[in-house]
Design a protein around this motif. Structure first.
Motif, short mmCIF file in Angstrom:
data_model
loop_
_atom_site.label_atom_id
_atom_site.label_comp_id
_atom_site.label_asym_id
_atom_site.label_seq_id
_atom_site.Cartn_x
_atom_site.Cartn_y
_atom_site.Cartn_z
N ASN A 165 -31.41 -11.86 -23.99
CA ASN A 165 -30.72 -10.19 -23.75
C ASN A 165 -31.21 -9.76 -24.88
OD1 ASN A 165 -30.18 -11.84 -26.07
ND2 ASN A 165 -27.57 -11.09 -25.91
N GLU B 19 -34.92 -23.24 -25.32
CA GLU B 19 -33.96 -24.18 -25.51
C GLU B 19 -34.94 -25.61 -25.25
OE1 GLU B 19 -30.35 -22.30 -23.37
OE2 GLU B 19 -31.21 -23.98 -22.57
N LEU C 262 -31.49 -19.57 -29.75
CA LEU C 262 -31.11 -20.56 -28.63
C LEU C 262 -32.23 -22.24 -28.57
CD1 LEU C 262 -29.86 -19.65 -26.23
CD2 LEU C 262 -32.35 -19.30 -25.25
N ILE D 3 -29.13 -25.26 -29.10
CA ILE D 3 -29.42 -25.75 -28.28
C ILE D 3 -29.84 -27.03 -27.64
CG2 ILE D 3 -28.41 -26.18 -25.77
CD1 ILE D 3 -28.01 -22.91 -26.02
N ARG E 204 -29.45 -31.30 -28.68
CA ARG E 204 -29.02 -32.55 -27.88
C ARG E 204 -29.99 -33.54 -27.76
NH1 ARG E 204 -27.59 -34.09 -22.58
NH2 ARG E 204 -29.03 -34.00 -20.96
N PRO F 106 -23.97 -14.62 -31.12
CA PRO F 106 -23.49 -14.48 -30.40
C PRO F 106 -22.87 -16.43 -29.53
CG PRO F 106 -23.54 -12.66 -29.26
CD PRO F 106 -24.71 -13.49 -30.76
N ARG F 107 -23.77 -16.76 -29.33
CA ARG F 107 -24.21 -17.94 -28.89
C ARG F 107 -24.20 -19.04 -29.28
NH1 ARG F 107 -28.08 -17.85 -25.65
NH2 ARG F 107 -27.76 -16.40 -23.48
N ARG G 17 -21.78 -19.14 -31.40
CA ARG G 17 -20.25 -19.69 -32.00
C ARG G 17 -19.27 -20.97 -30.93
NH1 ARG G 17 -19.08 -14.14 -31.52
NH2 ARG G 17 -19.23 -13.93 -29.71
N PHE G 18 -20.54 -21.01 -30.54
CA PHE G 18 -20.12 -22.05 -28.80
C PHE G 18 -20.80 -22.94 -29.35
CE2 PHE G 18 -18.84 -17.90 -27.33
CZ PHE G 18 -17.28 -18.14 -27.29
N LEU G 19 -21.64 -23.49 -30.18
CA LEU G 19 -21.91 -24.77 -30.10
C LEU G 19 -21.56 -25.45 -31.56
CD1 LEU G 19 -25.62 -23.91 -31.21
CD2 LEU G 19 -25.38 -25.48 -29.77
N SER H 187 -21.32 -25.41 -35.47
CA SER H 187 -21.11 -24.11 -35.30
C SER H 187 -22.71 -23.87 -36.36
CB SER H 187 -20.49 -23.40 -35.98
OG SER H 187 -19.49 -23.04 -36.94
#
Lengths: 354, 354
Positions: A78, A227, A253, A256, A260, A282-283, A285-287, A290
DNA sequence: CCAACATTCGTAAACGTTTACGGAGTGCGT
DNA sequence: ACGCACTCCGTAAACGTTTACGAATGTTGG
């Protein structure tokens, strides 16, 4: 509505006067101007860009060159979309339009740009993804097309650029990790052919040296910044004989994929391995946990790019007297849980060679 | 090199002949043509696009309109970048260039497009993000600019479009979940103002009806199609009095946020809640548990869009005799772990009202 | 009353191409 | 020798603007 000629006939005024009225030239009666503007609005007349460009030698269009390579698509970046809004906020003031020029993945970026430039489709350019030796700089300079680059290059010539502060990031990341007791710190980077891949690693090497830590080439993981690359990085990392206790990712990124792979092997990020990311928050924050991450405002970067660019085109220079010509863009650390632990003091005091 | 005039003088040939030679016109001596091409190559001459456009009334440029809204940026969507490469593979055959036109987030898309069209910057357009009532269709039709839309609209007029098979997806997702014993199936969607938000829910409602399941409005979660939206969706979902056992996500990226919120509350996706995603797969592979997902090839979609578009441009129509004018694009299910469990038969045989 | 000036507008050239038209040269058949 | 067809090329118009220049008119100052 065809052209200015029909508009002029409709008003029973000469074509020259109509043009002057529309373009805000001084020598036209205000009453006449009002009539012309009203008629133009009513009939929906807008000047044909080709005719105007041909006469004036400018298009009022700024190009932003991006790559649409498979990797770029996979990264789902982005970055450019974010920068775009900042750019447009600057360009809007001067009624300039922004277009994005996606270089086909099977075409040489240099040839692509050459075609765009020769066709005189844009007045100025923003280029990115700088190579260590990038011929586009020479191309644009010769063609006298103002430009700004996102990223530095080793190519000669003093050109305007704005680059992220990779050196600062590497420095502060290493600093932060060392303060928590880490000595074996891995790092990921793209090929050293792209300038970023070279600079980042050099900064990392220097930062290590400042803390008296020997540089270990096996800790530099060259993978794609995606990723999948993160997954691959974790895989390679876990195969190392003396496993690192921390890793610095060049692209957030990647975390992620990295998480995994770590989970798959029972290694817990934020406890068994410290992770620091880079570039966008922004991404992150959701890991879970964190991600500690160096971030920046893409919008602000876009604004700066726009200003630096326009400071280099004569017609707009006056508006941006103190836009930087070469800017090292600072990044801000957003601390997360992914590196919020300390290594035991036993290791901390071990010998540098360990 | 300035223009064709200088090139002609340099060759001591008339300007007309040079033009004919460069453009492959028949009535020019092959030897002369060779000389002209060689000189053009040597001096780096490329025709000025403004002059050419003015004379021919076409620009050889196709525009792809995208939105650079805050939400679009946040979504970090690779959709357009992916489609781009497919488009370019088609356009390259005709020496057409693709430009992306990012509509500023503070400007009305209709006004933006109007400006672009009036300036005659592109020969044809690809538009997306269709509204239920979208004035751009009328605008482009009136201006006689060929276009293709990504998505349908309720606006009148028979225009070319390619839309994803939302109906099929909703149908098959419900089918699949029902077969595994689910009766309370939640679904996410954007506002019903954008056409997609409306169509998707209607298809879902019909699919439920086919299996004799009553439609429960509280199971339709209207959130943003982003990671944050996914987080929000999970939050709202968990607050429901009678908790659903499955959820269909309209955008696969939402799964990241959704998983995150579920984990926080001890609900395990793929065991306590079935999840099915939609639109793109690469991401989904790295989730844990892996996401069941309806996917498609963005490249193929791009190719189809390009063909459908050019089939509507007189000059290229002949090349694409059997390009579909209205295509419902199929999606393929990639099964994952996120919905790979069955609900107990006790619930299965419970009354529809339960 | 005339010169000088200001205001407003029309005229025409110029931007760089493409292309319809016609002319010059060649070869050929009569 | 003449007409004809063919090949190749030059000429000039046209695309839709902007703008330098000057004309026409009204206004001011002496």
């Amino acid at each position: 509505m065809k052209g200015i000629r029909q508009l002029a006939e409709h008003l029973d005024i000469s074509i020259g006067t109509v043009s002057r009225a529309l373009n805000g030239k001084p020598d036209v009666n205000e009453e006449t101007r009002r009539r012309v503007l009203a008629a133009a609005e009513e009939l929906g007349y807008v000047a044909n860009q080709s005719g105007r460009s041909l006469r004036q030698g400018e298009t009022k269009v700024i190009g932003l060159m991006i790559e649409s390579s498979a990797e770029a698509v996979e990264n789902a970046d982005n970055f450019f979309l974010g920068v775009t809004s900042g750019l447009q906020s600057v360009f809007a003031r001067h009624k300039l339009d922004l277009i994005m020029l996606p270089c086909p993945s099977d075409e040489d970026p240099h040839e692509y740009l050459k075609r765009i430039v020769a066709r005189r489709i844009v007045d100025a350019m923003i280029i990115s993804n700088m190579q260590r030796i990038d011929r586009r700089i020479d191309l644009l300079s010769r063609a006298k097309i103002p430009f700004v680059a996102v990223g530095r290059s080793l190519s000669p010539g003093n050109f305007p650029w704005i680059d992220l502060d990779f050196e600062g990031v590497a420095d502060r990341a290493v600093e932060r990790l060392v303060a928590r007791g880490h000595r074996r710190i891995a790092i990921t980077a793209p090929s050293s052919e792209v300038n970023l891949g070279y600079v980042f690693i050099e900064s990392y090497r220097r930062a290590l040296a400042r803390h008296g830590i020997a540089f270990d080439p096996s800790l530099v993981i060259r993978v794609k910044s995606s990723e999948q690359g993160g997954y691959q990085a974790a895989h390679e990392l876990l195969l190392l004989e003396e496993r690192p206790t921390a890793v610095i990712l060049i692209y957030e990124l990647m975390a992620i994929g990295l998480y995994r792979r770590l989970m798959e092997t029972g290694v817990v990020p934020g406890r068994d391995l410290a992770v620091i990311g880079f570039r966008d928050a922004p991404r992150a924050r959701f890991l879970n946990p964190s991600l500690s991450c160096f971030r920046m405002s893409l919008y602000d970067l876009g604004v700066a790019l726009g200003q630096t660019l326009l400071a280099n085109v004569p017609a707009y220079r006056a508006f941006y007297p103190d836009a930087g010509r070469n800017v090292v863009w600072p990044l801000e650390l957003m601390p997360g849980e992914s590196d919020a632990f300390e290594i035991g003091t036993a290791k901390r005091s071990s010998s540098p060679s360990g």
